[in-house]
Design a protein around this motif. Structure first.
Motif, mmCIF file in Angstrom:
data_model
loop_
_atom_site.group_PDB
_atom_site.id
_atom_site.type_symbol
_atom_site.label_atom_id
_atom_site.label_comp_id
_atom_site.label_asym_id
_atom_site.label_seq_id
_atom_site.Cartn_x
_atom_site.Cartn_y
_atom_site.Cartn_z
ATOM 1 N N ARG A 152 0.818 -1.210 0.000
ATOM 2 C CA ARG A 152 0.000 0.000 0.000
ATOM 3 C C ARG A 152 0.857 1.268 0.000
ATOM 4 O O ARG A 152 0.400 2.322 -0.423
ATOM 5 N N VAL A 153 2.090 1.174 0.469
ATOM 6 C CA VAL A 153 3.029 2.295 0.361
ATOM 7 C C VAL A 153 3.283 2.615 -1.110
ATOM 8 O O VAL A 153 3.336 3.789 -1.508
ATOM 9 N N LEU A 154 3.435 1.587 -1.926
ATOM 10 C CA LEU A 154 3.630 1.796 -3.370
ATOM 11 C C LEU A 154 2.436 2.528 -3.965
ATOM 12 O O LEU A 154 2.593 3.417 -4.814
ATOM 13 N N LEU A 155 1.228 2.166 -3.523
ATOM 14 C CA LEU A 155 0.030 2.855 -4.012
ATOM 15 C C LEU A 155 0.036 4.306 -3.573
ATOM 16 O O LEU A 155 -0.352 5.202 -4.341
ATOM 17 N N GLY A 156 0.488 4.576 -2.338
ATOM 18 C CA GLY A 156 0.556 5.951 -1.850
ATOM 19 C C GLY A 156 1.473 6.811 -2.705
ATOM 20 O O GLY A 156 1.167 7.972 -2.992
ATOM 21 N N ILE A 157 2.599 6.241 -3.124
ATOM 22 C CA ILE A 157 3.516 6.977 -4.008
ATOM 23 C C ILE A 157 2.831 7.296 -5.327
ATOM 24 O O ILE A 157 2.915 8.422 -5.838
ATOM 25 N N ALA A 158 2.146 6.300 -5.895
ATOM 26 C CA ALA A 158 1.461 6.509 -7.172
ATOM 27 C C ALA A 158 0.351 7.546 -7.039
ATOM 28 O O ALA A 158 0.188 8.426 -7.896
ATOM 29 N N LEU A 159 -0.419 7.471 -5.955
ATOM 30 C CA LEU A 159 -1.518 8.422 -5.742
ATOM 31 C C LEU A 159 -1.014 9.851 -5.576
ATOM 32 O O LEU A 159 -1.465 10.772 -6.268
ATOM 33 N N GLY A 160 -0.080 10.025 -4.649
ATOM 34 C CA GLY A 160 0.437 11.369 -4.398
ATOM 35 C C GLY A 160 1.117 11.953 -5.612
ATOM 36 O O GLY A 160 0.943 13.138 -5.940
ATOM 37 N N GLY A 161 1.893 11.130 -6.304
ATOM 38 C CA GLY A 161 2.596 11.611 -7.489
ATOM 39 C C GLY A 161 1.658 11.968 -8.620
ATOM 40 O O GLY A 161 1.803 13.017 -9.263
ATOM 41 N N PHE A 162 0.670 11.114 -8.862
ATOM 42 C CA PHE A 162 -0.258 11.374 -9.969
ATOM 43 C C PHE A 162 -1.035 12.658 -9.745
ATOM 44 O O PHE A 162 -1.140 13.500 -10.640
ATOM 45 N N TRP A 163 -1.598 12.828 -8.521
ATOM 46 C CA TRP A 163 -2.415 14.011 -8.270
ATOM 47 C C TRP A 163 -1.592 15.288 -8.280
ATOM 48 O O TRP A 163 -2.094 16.354 -8.632
#
Length: 402
Positions: free
Chosen positions: A115-126
């Protein structure tokens, strides 16, 4: 300053819209937000299968939010030398890997790492979303493009949790995350086919981030954004207790009302594109006022009016649908030279507001119940709308040149 004045289009902006690329980013939004929301509907079977309690399993959600908050402040600086196409594709790859890792997680530690990997993707994308969109379409079409982009959030909000819960009972929670990974694969393929090369722009650094944050217009807008999202999430966090304990709605009725909220939010996202093209400041002023009036209306009814409550909640959802689109558009006009840094600050302020809203709502709920939460939030939203009307400055929008 009037929104309808004309100005020179953003330097380096496209002359023709790349709608295919916008759609590919919308697919990415849908896949990202679906993955973000899935644990909420699958927490019980996840906890049971991993041999942990639901509170511990819920830390996987917290880990995603915390990492997203940190990422949105740092990602523009860390990737300032890379083609934005490659960076966005990288976020989609992280999304896919995250979902696969969640699906095979043998324990809590592995789950949190995924889920840390998802957090990176979410924060970076937005962080990069608004900045990339303003390079894909001419300036006068940015609100419309952003409304399409944020419709991915609305669709995921409406379908991810109920569909995940339904299918999870049939095929198991691990297979649900594999399906979510499949959505990521589809988004990655479409993005690979449609996103153009986008050389890095601006001068992203921690110093730039601080400089952008201290610009007077930017500082005021971030504070207003934080207040609006704080008021919204304070109410939204406690909408179910309000409906069950104050209005007396059964669980099935709560699901139906929340579905209505989600559908209205989806419609509000599209409506926002049209309204913002006409007058950005008026949209950013009126919508929180409508949200505030809806909150005060819900508090005033004090139960025994489920139909009226459902209508007010739908109106609230429609008005809120304009907020992410409106403030993202405001970023593109306020700091077009550093839109990625501005986007990161906007995302950070919203993430912080989510945490503050839930915490503040909890304090008020313990003191005076759901009616107190809706009353205080309604007053906060009304007051913020007045402050936006009095103090917000918006840059003019460029019109299509014939």
């Amino acid at each position: 300053m009037n929104d309808t004045n004309t100005s020179t289009p953003i330097a380096g902006g496209p002359t023709a819209p790349a709608w295919g690329a916008v759609i590919s980013m919308t697919l990415g939004v849908f896949a990202l937000v679906t993955a973000e929301f899935l644990p909420a509907s699958l927490l019980t079977p996840m906890a049971r299968d991993l041999g942990i309690n639901e509170g511990m399993a819920g830390q996987a959600v917290s880990a995603t939010a915390i990492v997203a908050l940190v990422t949105c402040l740092l990602i523009a600086t860390l990737t300032r030398r890379f083609d934005r196409r490659q960076v966005l594709l990288g976020f989609s790859v992280l999304l896919i890997i995250s979902n696969i890792f969640v699906a095979i997680a043998p324990n809590l530690e592995f789950l949190i790492m995924a889920r840390v990997l998802l957090g990176i993707a979410l924060g970076g994308f937005w962080t990069m979303a608004a900045a990339v969109v303003m390079r894909l379409v001419p300036e006068h079409l940015i609100p419309r493009a952003l409304s399409i982009l944020f419709s991915g959030v609305s669709v995921a909000t409406v379908f991810a949790a109920p569909l995940g819960s339904f299918l999870g009972d049939i095929i198991g929670w691990r297979n649900i995350f594999l399906l979510a990974g499949g959505l990521g694969v589809i988004a990655l393929m479409v993005q690979f086919a449609t996103l153009p090369k986008l050389a890095p722009s601006g001068h992203a650094s921690l110093r730039t981030l601080f400089e952008v944050m201290t610009r007077p217009r930017m500082r005021f807008g971030l504070i207003m954004t934080m207040l609006i999202f704080t008021g919204h999430f304070a109410m939204f966090t406690y909408v179910r207790p309000f409906l069950e304990n104050v209005t007396g709605v059964a669980v099935s009725g709560v699901s139906g009302i929340l579905l209505g909220f989600g559908i209205a939010n989806f419609l509000g996202t599209y409506l926002a594109g049209v309204l913002i093209e006409r007058n950005l400041k008026l949209t950013l002023t009126v919508m929180p006022v409508i949200m505030g009036l809806a909150g005060l209306g819900l508090a005033t009814l004090q139960g025994d009016a489920p139909i009226a409550d459902a209508i007010l909640i739908a109106i609230w959802g429609m008005a809120f649908g304009a907020m992410p689109v409106g403030w993202s558009t405001w970023i593109t006009r306020t700091v077009p030279d550093e839109a990625e840094s501005g986007g990161g600050l906007l995302v950070a302020s919203i993430q912080f507001a989510i945490a503050i809203g839930a915490a503040l709502g909890g304090v008020i709920y313990n003191a005076s119940g759901a009616l107190g939460v809706f009353s205080v939030s309604g007053v906060l939203l009304l007051t913020t709308g007045v402050m936006v009307a009095m103090g917000l400055r918006t840059a003019p929008i460029a019109v299509e040149q014939n």
